[in-house]
Design an enzyme around this catalytic site. Structure first.
Site, PDB file in Angstrom:
ATOM      1  N   GLY A  39       0.798  -1.229   0.000  1.00 20.73           N
ATOM      2  CA  GLY A  39       0.000   0.000   0.000  1.00 20.73           C
ATOM      3  C   GLY A  39       0.824   1.269   0.000  1.00 20.73           C
ATOM      4  O   GLY A  39       2.003   1.290  -0.355  1.00 20.73           O
ATOM      5  N   LYS A  50      10.938   7.156   5.786  1.00 20.09           N
ATOM      6  CA  LYS A  50      11.859   6.883   6.901  1.00 20.09           C
ATOM      7  C   LYS A  50      13.266   6.584   6.394  1.00 20.09           C
ATOM      8  O   LYS A  50      14.257   6.904   7.047  1.00 20.09           O
ATOM      9  CB  LYS A  50      11.345   5.746   7.778  1.00 20.09           C
ATOM     10  CG  LYS A  50      10.546   6.232   8.971  1.00 20.09           C
ATOM     11  CD  LYS A  50       9.141   6.677   8.668  1.00 20.09           C
ATOM     12  CE  LYS A  50       8.852   8.124   8.641  1.00 20.09           C
ATOM     13  NZ  LYS A  50       7.444   8.436   8.307  1.00 20.09           N
ATOM     14  N   SER A 145      -6.081   5.674   1.287  1.00 15.65           N
ATOM     15  CA  SER A 145      -6.352   7.097   1.073  1.00 15.65           C
ATOM     16  C   SER A 145      -5.495   7.647  -0.056  1.00 15.65           C
ATOM     17  O   SER A 145      -4.580   6.989  -0.535  1.00 15.65           O
ATOM     18  CB  SER A 145      -6.041   7.857   2.359  1.00 15.65           C
ATOM     19  OG  SER A 145      -4.671   7.696   2.683  1.00 15.65           O
ATOM     20  N   HIS A 445      19.875   2.899  34.087  1.00 15.48           N
ATOM     21  CA  HIS A 445      20.695   4.099  33.959  1.00 15.48           C
ATOM     22  C   HIS A 445      21.958   3.773  33.178  1.00 15.48           C
ATOM     23  O   HIS A 445      22.544   2.717  33.412  1.00 15.48           O
ATOM     24  CB  HIS A 445      21.074   4.614  35.356  1.00 15.48           C
ATOM     25  CG  HIS A 445      21.963   5.823  35.285  1.00 15.48           C
ATOM     26  ND1 HIS A 445      21.475   7.068  34.959  1.00 15.48           N
ATOM     27  CD2 HIS A 445      23.299   5.961  35.465  1.00 15.48           C
ATOM     28  CE1 HIS A 445      22.488   7.930  34.958  1.00 15.48           C
ATOM     29  NE2 HIS A 445      23.599   7.286  35.265  1.00 15.48           N
TER      30      HIS A 445
HETATM   31  P1  FAD Z   1      -3.078   1.996   2.034  1.00 18.34           P
HETATM   32  O1  FAD Z   1      -1.740   1.758   2.600  1.00 18.34           O
HETATM   33  O2  FAD Z   1      -3.320   3.290   1.348  1.00 18.34           O
HETATM   34  O3  FAD Z   1      -3.340   0.785   1.033  1.00 18.34           O
HETATM   35  C1  FAD Z   1      -4.457   0.726   0.221  1.00 18.34           C
HETATM   36  C2  FAD Z   1      -4.140  -0.114  -0.983  1.00 18.34           C
HETATM   37  O4  FAD Z   1      -5.345  -0.354  -1.684  1.00 18.34           O
HETATM   38  C3  FAD Z   1      -3.207   0.538  -1.980  1.00 18.34           C
HETATM   39  O5  FAD Z   1      -2.119  -0.301  -2.257  1.00 18.34           O
HETATM   40  C4  FAD Z   1      -4.058   0.758  -3.225  1.00 18.34           C
HETATM   41  O6  FAD Z   1      -3.326   0.593  -4.432  1.00 18.34           O
HETATM   42  C5  FAD Z   1      -5.075  -0.347  -3.067  1.00 18.34           C
HETATM   43  N1  FAD Z   1      -6.344  -0.105  -3.760  1.00 18.34           N
HETATM   44  C6  FAD Z   1      -7.129   1.001  -3.716  1.00 18.34           C
HETATM   45  N2  FAD Z   1      -8.241   0.827  -4.444  1.00 18.34           N
HETATM   46  C7  FAD Z   1      -8.156  -0.420  -4.962  1.00 18.34           C
HETATM   47  C8  FAD Z   1      -9.006  -1.197  -5.790  1.00 18.34           C
HETATM   48  N3  FAD Z   1     -10.177  -0.732  -6.229  1.00 18.34           N
HETATM   49  N4  FAD Z   1      -8.590  -2.429  -6.150  1.00 18.34           N
HETATM   50  C9  FAD Z   1      -7.408  -2.930  -5.709  1.00 18.34           C
HETATM   51  N5  FAD Z   1      -6.582  -2.255  -4.908  1.00 18.34           N
HETATM   52  C10 FAD Z   1      -6.953  -1.017  -4.540  1.00 18.34           C
HETATM   53  N6  FAD Z   1       1.665   6.132   8.871  1.00 18.34           N
HETATM   54  C11 FAD Z   1       2.332   5.716   9.960  1.00 18.34           C
HETATM   55  O7  FAD Z   1       1.734   5.082  10.837  1.00 18.34           O
HETATM   56  N7  FAD Z   1       3.662   5.970  10.120  1.00 18.34           N
HETATM   57  C12 FAD Z   1       4.375   6.663   9.197  1.00 18.34           C
HETATM   58  O8  FAD Z   1       5.571   6.862   9.365  1.00 18.34           O
HETATM   59  C13 FAD Z   1       3.696   7.128   8.054  1.00 18.34           C
HETATM   60  N8  FAD Z   1       4.361   7.812   7.107  1.00 18.34           N
HETATM   61  C14 FAD Z   1       3.685   8.223   5.991  1.00 18.34           C
HETATM   62  C15 FAD Z   1       4.392   8.967   5.048  1.00 18.34           C
HETATM   63  C16 FAD Z   1       3.750   9.404   3.915  1.00 18.34           C
HETATM   64  C17 FAD Z   1       4.520  10.198   2.881  1.00 18.34           C
HETATM   65  C18 FAD Z   1       2.384   9.084   3.695  1.00 18.34           C
HETATM   66  C19 FAD Z   1       1.683   9.523   2.442  1.00 18.34           C
HETATM   67  C20 FAD Z   1       1.668   8.363   4.639  1.00 18.34           C
HETATM   68  C21 FAD Z   1       2.321   7.938   5.797  1.00 18.34           C
HETATM   69  N9  FAD Z   1       1.656   7.229   6.789  1.00 18.34           N
HETATM   70  C22 FAD Z   1       2.325   6.829   7.916  1.00 18.34           C
HETATM   71  C23 FAD Z   1       0.226   6.880   6.669  1.00 18.34           C
HETATM   72  C24 FAD Z   1       0.090   5.416   6.213  1.00 18.34           C
HETATM   73  O9  FAD Z   1       0.750   5.258   4.984  1.00 18.34           O
HETATM   74  C25 FAD Z   1      -1.367   5.041   6.091  1.00 18.34           C
HETATM   75  O10 FAD Z   1      -2.044   5.327   7.289  1.00 18.34           O
HETATM   76  C26 FAD Z   1      -1.512   3.561   5.780  1.00 18.34           C
HETATM   77  O11 FAD Z   1      -0.838   3.220   4.601  1.00 18.34           O
HETATM   78  C27 FAD Z   1      -2.994   3.172   5.666  1.00 18.34           C
HETATM   79  O12 FAD Z   1      -3.092   1.810   5.381  1.00 18.34           O
HETATM   80  P2  FAD Z   1      -4.321   1.218   4.569  1.00 18.34           P
HETATM   81  O13 FAD Z   1      -4.072  -0.250   4.516  1.00 18.34           O
HETATM   82  O14 FAD Z   1      -5.577   1.708   5.137  1.00 18.34           O
HETATM   83  O15 FAD Z   1      -4.230   1.849   3.113  1.00 18.34           O
HETATM   84  P1  NAI Z   2      -1.917  16.503   8.225  1.00 18.56           P
HETATM   85  O1  NAI Z   2      -3.356  16.425   8.440  1.00 18.56           O
HETATM   86  O2  NAI Z   2      -0.970  15.937   9.203  1.00 18.56           O
HETATM   87  O3  NAI Z   2      -1.492  18.046   8.069  1.00 18.56           O
HETATM   88  C1  NAI Z   2      -2.030  18.875   7.091  1.00 18.56           C
HETATM   89  C2  NAI Z   2      -1.745  20.319   7.463  1.00 18.56           C
HETATM   90  O4  NAI Z   2      -2.122  21.123   6.388  1.00 18.56           O
HETATM   91  C3  NAI Z   2      -2.523  20.785   8.680  1.00 18.56           C
HETATM   92  O5  NAI Z   2      -1.646  21.469   9.539  1.00 18.56           O
HETATM   93  C4  NAI Z   2      -3.588  21.688   8.093  1.00 18.56           C
HETATM   94  O6  NAI Z   2      -4.001  22.704   8.971  1.00 18.56           O
HETATM   95  C5  NAI Z   2      -2.848  22.242   6.895  1.00 18.56           C
HETATM   96  N1  NAI Z   2      -3.699  22.733   5.816  1.00 18.56           N
HETATM   97  C6  NAI Z   2      -4.857  22.207   5.355  1.00 18.56           C
HETATM   98  N2  NAI Z   2      -5.325  22.943   4.322  1.00 18.56           N
HETATM   99  C7  NAI Z   2      -4.426  23.936   4.117  1.00 18.56           C
HETATM  100  C8  NAI Z   2      -4.329  24.998   3.181  1.00 18.56           C
HETATM  101  N3  NAI Z   2      -5.263  25.178   2.240  1.00 18.56           N
HETATM  102  N4  NAI Z   2      -3.276  25.822   3.263  1.00 18.56           N
HETATM  103  C9  NAI Z   2      -2.317  25.643   4.208  1.00 18.56           C
HETATM  104  N5  NAI Z   2      -2.357  24.650   5.116  1.00 18.56           N
HETATM  105  C10 NAI Z   2      -3.387  23.810   5.059  1.00 18.56           C
HETATM  106  O7  NAI Z   2      -1.687  15.900   6.765  1.00 18.56           O
HETATM  107  P2  NAI Z   2      -0.383  15.456   5.994  1.00 18.56           P
HETATM  108  O8  NAI Z   2       0.845  16.047   6.604  1.00 18.56           O
HETATM  109  O9  NAI Z   2      -0.674  15.709   4.571  1.00 18.56           O
HETATM  110  O10 NAI Z   2      -0.377  13.901   6.248  1.00 18.56           O
HETATM  111  C11 NAI Z   2      -1.492  13.086   5.810  1.00 18.56           C
HETATM  112  C12 NAI Z   2      -1.695  11.921   6.719  1.00 18.56           C
HETATM  113  O11 NAI Z   2      -0.643  10.994   6.598  1.00 18.56           O
HETATM  114  C13 NAI Z   2      -1.782  12.340   8.164  1.00 18.56           C
HETATM  115  O12 NAI Z   2      -3.116  12.179   8.571  1.00 18.56           O
HETATM  116  C14 NAI Z   2      -0.887  11.425   8.912  1.00 18.56           C
HETATM  117  O13 NAI Z   2      -1.635  10.692   9.841  1.00 18.56           O
HETATM  118  C15 NAI Z   2      -0.304  10.483   7.867  1.00 18.56           C
HETATM  119  N6  NAI Z   2       1.152  10.499   8.024  1.00 18.56           N
HETATM  120  C16 NAI Z   2       1.677   9.982   9.160  1.00 18.56           C
HETATM  121  C17 NAI Z   2       3.031  10.021   9.387  1.00 18.56           C
HETATM  122  C18 NAI Z   2       3.565   9.495  10.650  1.00 18.56           C
HETATM  123  O14 NAI Z   2       2.838   8.809  11.361  1.00 18.56           O
HETATM  124  N7  NAI Z   2       4.818   9.767  10.985  1.00 18.56           N
HETATM  125  C19 NAI Z   2       3.953  10.580   8.399  1.00 18.56           C
HETATM  126  C20 NAI Z   2       3.281  11.132   7.263  1.00 18.56           C
HETATM  127  C21 NAI Z   2       1.939  11.058   7.082  1.00 18.56           C
END
Ligand code: FAD
Ligand code: NAI
Length: 466
Positions: A39, A50, A145, A445
């Site tokens: 995903g 990371k 998402s 510690h």
């Molecule tokens: P997804 O991982 O989005 O997987 C959904 C899958 O469904 C995808 O592979 C997609 O191709 C597939 N799919 C969709 N529609 C269909 C369809 N119709 N048929 C077949 N396949 C389909 N979360 C953390 O906890 N820690 C982090 O460090 C972190 N870092 C992130 C960094 C970035 C840049 C981003 C964008 C997100 C990050 N997240 C992190 C958030 C995390 O990636 C998501 O919360 C997580 O992947 C959600 O898992 P999911 O299984 O719900 O969906």
């Molecule tokens: P986010 O929801 O963390 O932050 C989005 C930011 O954009 C907020 O501060 C919001 O107020 C701001 N914003 C919204 N509309 C705006 C606008 N029009 N102009 C300026 N600022 C605006 O979303 P982000 O960083 O895109 O991450 C998406 C998701 O991915 C998060 O919900 C997070 O849970 C997940 N994620 C998790 C990570 C982790 O667990 N380390 C790492 C990266 C993503």
């Protein structure tokens, strides 16, 4: 072939659900439209980000900190192509690992787009257009998402990028403007700042990291500013003009006022993510969504249509990989007749910057809002022996405990290893611990974890080293 369960999407939610279901004896298949499993998280999210955070941190350490430790090195040279290859190797290793686990658990994997043709039927369309119809007792939607877009601003993944493009840049932008001071903006902003970019973050609200404890966010902003981040808070982006080489971003105060511009080589749009259900056929079978496009589920992950379930980013709750995974385990257990459950009060969240920011449970704002009386214990890393000797003293631990019962309600940490330290708090909270329990637990510690114990002692104003 008829299955007990077909999972659509093999992100952390979907593949974990499939494995747990197979462990429990359910005949399981997965459908994934990407060529690789894992995903968003493994392909374009958690794992690649990371990898770049780790590599860029090493680079910055070698450049700015090694000398102070008595390690003489010449100025490190950045080979971005190699760093990107290092990232990709990590991604490939992880996605292949999921493929191996699916096979090991005898789960049939179909590569193609899944559509719910009817209750108990999933149609899979492969890249070459060929179709097959699979029969199943239950369907699990785990489609995750997608990036939220800003109206009128086109993401071309070159000058204006989403997180996916920001993980793939071929050169370090001189000026990176990030829209959104959330987790993605601060993590990926950190990567490119460490590698040499000037980073400006434009945020609509008057604070960074909305949802995190306010005091933590304020202190973290100060730390990031010291590192060179620039912030434009309370700023509404109204447009981005791009040329072949650069971009001009226009913004104005959210409260109203004169517009300003910012020049950038790359603009990263990181304003959140939206549930992804495109082409799934939900309307066709009558699966309900809420007003934010999330699939509506009950406490057992069931949608309003019998036999169709949903988990992960596509339903309500924090968009986190481990939340999706835990829901995957829970739904599989429920389908196998067991009592699957997720404790939403104890879901840690971590921002993997340096220092890291980690949080579990309630923030001070939430406790105040709910009218719950609490005591706060704080302990700074400047007073922790290990942090002091390592010269990683930015940050502190804050423990919030119920004023009447002393039960730990929330723990918030900025500091080195915060993402690991937070799990001590998560375990304690899962067991309903009091701050007294945490304070009386012997901590080795010299460790950073002693700061957690001292913060617990500080709840009753009896920290030793402060
Ligand atoms: P997804 O991982 O989005 O997987 C959904 C899958 O469904 C995808 O592979 C997609 O191709 C597939 N799919 C969709 N529609 C269909 C369809 N119709 N048929 C077949 N396949 C389909 N979360 C953390 O906890 N820690 C982090 O460090 C972190 N870092 C992130 C960094 C970035 C840049 C981003 C964008 C997100 C990050 N997240 C992190 C958030 C995390 O990636 C998501 O919360 C997580 O992947 C959600 O898992 P999911 O299984 O719900 O969906
Ligand atoms: P986010 O929801 O963390 O932050 C989005 C930011 O954009 C907020 O501060 C919001 O107020 C701001 N914003 C919204 N509309 C705006 C606008 N029009 N102009 C300026 N600022 C605006 O979303 P982000 O960083 O895109 O991450 C998406 C998701 O991915 C998060 O919900 C997070 O849970 C997940 N994620 C998790 C990570 C982790 O667990 N380390 C790492 C990266 C993503």
């Amino acid at each position: 072939m008829s299955y007990d369960l077909i999972v659509i999407g093999t992100g952390p939610g979907g593949y974990v659900a499939a494995i747990r279901a197979a462990q429990l004896g359910l005949k399981t298949a997965v459908v994934e439209k990407r060529k690789t499993h894992g995903g968003t998280c493994l392909n374009v999210g958690c794992i690649p980000s990371k990898a770049l955070l780790h590599a860029s941190h090493m680079f910055e350490d070698a450049r700015d900190h090694f000398e102070g430790l008595g390690i003489g090195v010449s100025a490190p040279k950045l080979d971005l192509k190699k760093m990107q290859a290092f990232k990709q190797e990590g991604v490939d290793g992880n996605t292949k690992g999921v493929e191996f686990l699916l096979k090991k658990n005898k789960i049939d994997a179909f590569i193609g787009t899944g559509r719910i043709a009817a209750v108990g039927q999933v149609e899979v369309t492969a890249e070459d257009g060929s179709n097959q119809l699979l029969q199943t007792k239950n369907i699990l939607i785990a489609t995750g998402s997608d990036v939220t877009r800003l109206p009128g601003i086109e993401i071309d993944e070159k000058a204006v990028v989403s997180s996916t493009g920001a993980l793939e840049l071929e050169s370090v932008p001189k000026r990176l403007v990030v829209i959104g001071a959330g987790v993605i903006g601060l993590e990926l902003g950190s990567v490119w700042r460490r590698l040499g970019a000037e980073v400006t973050v434009v945020e609509y609200l008057d604070r960074i990291l909305p949802g995190m404890d306010g005091e933590i966010a304020k202190n973290f902003q100060r730390i990031l500013s010291k590192q060179g981040f620039q912030f434009k808070l309370g700023a509404k982006v109204t447009g981005v003009q791009t040329t072949s080489k650069s971009a001009t971003l226009t913004f104005e105060p959210a409260a109203g006022g004169a517009a300003e511009t910012l020049e950038a080589d790359v603009v990263l749009v990181a304003i959140g993510r939206v549930p992804y259900t495109e082409g799934l056929g939900l309307e066709h079978v009558g699966v309900q969504k809420d007003n934010r496009g999330r699939v509506l589920t009950d406490a057992h992950f069931a949608t309003n249509v019998t036999g169709i379930y949903a988990i992960g980013d596509v339903i309500a709750g924090p968009m986190l990989a481990h939340k999706a995974e835990d829901e995957g385990v829970a739904v599989a257990e429920i389908l196998a007749g067991k009592a699957g459950h997720v404790n939403y009060d104890v879901i840690p969240s971590v921002v993997y910057t340096f220092p890291e920011v980690a949080s579990v449970g309630k923030t001070e704002e939430e406790l105040k809002g709910a009218g719950i009386a609490y005591n706060a214990g704080k302990f700074p890393f400047t007073a922790n022996g290990r942090a002091k000797v390592n010269r990683t003293t930015d940050g502190f631990v804050k423990i919030l405990a119920d004023a009447a019962t002393d039960k730990v309600l929330g723990v918030h940490i900025i500091g080195p290893e915060a993402g690991n330290l937070i799990h001590e708090a998560a375990i304690a909270m899962e067991f309903g611990a009091s701050s007294e329990d945490m304070a009386r637990t012997c901590h080795a510690h010299p460790t950073l974890a002693e700061a957690v114990k001292e913060a617990a002692l500080a709840v009753e104003k009896r920290a030793i080293h402060m």
